[in-house]
Design a protein around this motif. Structure first.
Motif, mmCIF file in Angstrom:
data_model
loop_
_atom_site.group_PDB
_atom_site.id
_atom_site.type_symbol
_atom_site.label_atom_id
_atom_site.label_comp_id
_atom_site.label_asym_id
_atom_site.label_seq_id
_atom_site.Cartn_x
_atom_site.Cartn_y
_atom_site.Cartn_z
ATOM 1 N N LEU A 1 6.175 0.703 6.110
ATOM 2 C CA LEU A 1 4.899 1.531 5.422
ATOM 3 C C LEU A 1 4.808 0.102 4.515
ATOM 4 O O LEU A 1 5.055 0.480 3.269
ATOM 5 C CB LEU A 1 5.693 2.831 5.061
ATOM 6 C CG LEU A 1 4.216 3.046 3.909
ATOM 7 C CD1 LEU A 1 3.193 3.897 5.069
ATOM 8 C CD2 LEU A 1 5.523 4.115 3.399
ATOM 9 N N TYR A 2 3.455 0.326 4.299
ATOM 10 C CA TYR A 2 2.701 -0.545 3.493
ATOM 11 C C TYR A 2 1.783 0.357 2.452
ATOM 12 O O TYR A 2 0.402 1.002 3.340
ATOM 13 C CB TYR A 2 1.380 -1.538 3.821
ATOM 14 C CG TYR A 2 2.255 -2.754 4.943
ATOM 15 C CD1 TYR A 2 3.209 -4.307 4.188
ATOM 16 C CD2 TYR A 2 2.870 -2.642 5.385
ATOM 17 C CE1 TYR A 2 3.719 -4.717 4.988
ATOM 18 C CE2 TYR A 2 3.059 -3.509 6.653
ATOM 19 C CZ TYR A 2 4.056 -5.254 5.965
ATOM 20 O OH TYR A 2 4.367 -5.706 6.640
ATOM 21 N N THR A 3 2.524 0.400 0.869
ATOM 22 C CA THR A 3 1.123 2.328 0.463
ATOM 23 C C THR A 3 1.167 1.265 -1.204
ATOM 24 O O THR A 3 1.574 0.677 -1.342
ATOM 25 C CB THR A 3 2.773 3.291 1.172
ATOM 26 O OG1 THR A 3 1.292 4.205 0.130
ATOM 27 C CG2 THR A 3 3.571 2.955 0.047
ATOM 28 N N ILE B 1 -2.801 -6.217 9.231
ATOM 29 C CA ILE B 1 -2.114 -5.833 9.687
ATOM 30 C C ILE B 1 -4.044 -4.247 9.195
ATOM 31 O O ILE B 1 -3.973 -3.546 10.907
ATOM 32 C CB ILE B 1 -0.971 -4.984 7.968
ATOM 33 C CG1 ILE B 1 0.099 -5.495 8.443
ATOM 34 C CG2 ILE B 1 -1.050 -3.747 8.763
ATOM 35 C CD1 ILE B 1 0.504 -6.234 7.840
ATOM 36 N N ASN B 2 -4.469 -3.917 8.235
ATOM 37 C CA ASN B 2 -5.425 -3.684 7.828
ATOM 38 C C ASN B 2 -6.654 -4.298 7.660
ATOM 39 O O ASN B 2 -6.962 -4.579 6.612
ATOM 40 C CB ASN B 2 -4.995 -2.395 7.227
ATOM 41 C CG ASN B 2 -6.960 -1.631 7.221
ATOM 42 O OD1 ASN B 2 -7.568 -1.778 7.515
ATOM 43 N ND2 ASN B 2 -6.038 -0.348 6.285
ATOM 44 N N ILE C 1 -5.293 0.576 1.605
ATOM 45 C CA ILE C 1 -2.935 1.283 2.037
ATOM 46 C C ILE C 1 -3.371 3.205 2.257
ATOM 47 O O ILE C 1 -4.883 3.819 1.802
ATOM 48 C CB ILE C 1 -2.429 1.734 0.669
ATOM 49 C CG1 ILE C 1 -2.810 2.593 -0.922
ATOM 50 C CG2 ILE C 1 -2.010 0.175 0.202
ATOM 51 C CD1 ILE C 1 -2.302 3.824 -0.635
ATOM 52 N N PRO C 2 -2.810 3.408 2.813
ATOM 53 C CA PRO C 2 -1.906 3.133 3.563
ATOM 54 C C PRO C 2 -1.640 2.097 5.111
ATOM 55 O O PRO C 2 -2.679 2.587 5.364
ATOM 56 C CB PRO C 2 -0.966 5.025 4.222
ATOM 57 C CG PRO C 2 -1.501 5.190 4.231
ATOM 58 C CD PRO C 2 -3.188 4.970 3.633
ATOM 59 N N ALA C 3 -0.593 1.884 5.292
ATOM 60 C CA ALA C 3 -0.889 1.180 7.137
ATOM 61 C C ALA C 3 0.069 0.792 7.554
ATOM 62 O O ALA C 3 1.792 1.367 6.717
ATOM 63 C CB ALA C 3 -1.141 -0.014 6.649
ATOM 64 N N ILE C 4 0.644 1.166 8.706
ATOM 65 C CA ILE C 4 2.654 1.148 9.047
ATOM 66 C C ILE C 4 1.922 -0.306 9.721
ATOM 67 O O ILE C 4 1.424 -0.442 10.804
ATOM 68 C CB ILE C 4 2.653 2.795 9.481
ATOM 69 C CG1 ILE C 4 1.999 2.757 10.702
ATOM 70 C CG2 ILE C 4 3.139 3.415 8.292
ATOM 71 C CD1 ILE C 4 2.792 3.919 11.688
ATOM 72 N N VAL D 1 -0.942 0.341 12.334
ATOM 73 C CA VAL D 1 -1.504 1.723 12.429
ATOM 74 C C VAL D 1 -2.290 1.804 11.267
ATOM 75 O O VAL D 1 -1.682 1.466 9.802
ATOM 76 C CB VAL D 1 -0.747 2.444 12.506
ATOM 77 C CG1 VAL D 1 -1.972 3.497 13.163
ATOM 78 C CG2 VAL D 1 0.158 2.366 14.222
ATOM 79 N N PHE D 2 -3.507 1.376 10.910
ATOM 80 C CA PHE D 2 -4.186 2.523 9.155
ATOM 81 C C PHE D 2 -4.870 2.850 9.522
ATOM 82 O O PHE D 2 -5.604 3.484 10.912
ATOM 83 C CB PHE D 2 -5.197 0.620 9.432
ATOM 84 C CG PHE D 2 -6.245 0.168 9.927
ATOM 85 C CD1 PHE D 2 -7.755 1.010 9.496
ATOM 86 C CD2 PHE D 2 -6.156 -0.419 11.236
ATOM 87 C CE1 PHE D 2 -8.943 0.151 10.128
ATOM 88 C CE2 PHE D 2 -7.406 -0.265 11.976
ATOM 89 C CZ PHE D 2 -8.939 0.234 11.194
#
Length: 222
Positions: free
Chosen positions: A4-6, A46-47, A52-55, A65-66
């Motif tokens: 989790l990128y947050t 990733i995004n 944020i967020p992205a996973i 997934v963003f």
């Protein structure tokens, strides 16, 4: 394992709440928005939108997934939780999820910008976004008068998406006075352990409200 990128924002908290509710194993990568870490090449891979967020789902060929709504749908389908399989009930959850994505988040976000962050106060803009946020609160209050949760009697990703925003109504300068059903829903979700854990993952800023506003003002002006 979900990466989790947050950051400590309502949109970020949606996903940490969902991961806690769904009991999925995850690892937190806290991005420093003030340092624009969300704009670095590794995260843009990733995004591409740099938000944020992205996973990244390490159990699904490192699938990224963003967009918070898309992430909630993905996680609900992966876990088989918090979204009904029956088509009409499923549609109701998605409708209220889109209500948050297209209304509550953008309107409260703009209220924050004009009310808290812009040094130049523009009364017409502040009033416009605060009034629209209040109108959306009234829509939710009416829905919650006859339903325990936003999409009916079952707690869902629609609630997870919306609660992190609505709970910050005071920061947007919007009142929920006279909206007893919305207040009941806010208070009840605040008692859920996953919500309590989710809104401190990652931990909120320790800055004072004034210093926090100053820092975000710098970011908004860049």
């Amino acid at each position: 394992m979900i990466d989790l990128y947050t950051a400590a924002t309502p949109n970020g908290f949606k996903i940490s709440i969902a991961l806690e509710e769904m009991e999925l194993e995850y690892r937190v990568h806290h991005l420093d928005l003030m340092s624009a870490e969300q704009k670095l090449p590794d995260f843009l891979a990733i995004n591409p939108n740099g938000r944020i967020p992205a996973i990244v789902d390490r159990d699904n060929d490192d699938f990224a997934v963003f967009e918070s709504g898309a992430i909630l749908l993905y996680l609900a389908e992966k876990s088989g939780k918090f979204i009904p399989s029956e088509p009409k009930k499923r549609s109701q959850v998605i409708q209220w999820l889109m209500f948050q994505m297209g209304g509550v988040g953008p309107m409260m976000g703009q209220a924050n910008v004009f009310y808290r962050y812009f040094q130049e106060k523009i009364p017409a803009a502040i009033e416009r976004y605060q009034n629209e946020s209040r109108r959306l609160f009234e829509v939710m209050d009416a829905q919650l008068a006859n339903n325990k949760y936003l999409a009916g009697d079952e707690y869902s990703i629609a609630d997870m998406s919306t609660w992190p925003w609505v709970r910050t109504y005071d920061w947007s300068g919007v009142s929920i006075e006279g909206l007893p059903h919305l207040q009941r829903w806010v208070d009840e979700l605040a008692e859920r352990p996953a919500c309590q854990k989710g809104i401190v993952t990652p931990p909120p800023s320790e800055l004072s409200d004034e210093d926090r506003a100053k820092e975000i003002r710098k970011m908004v002006s860049q």
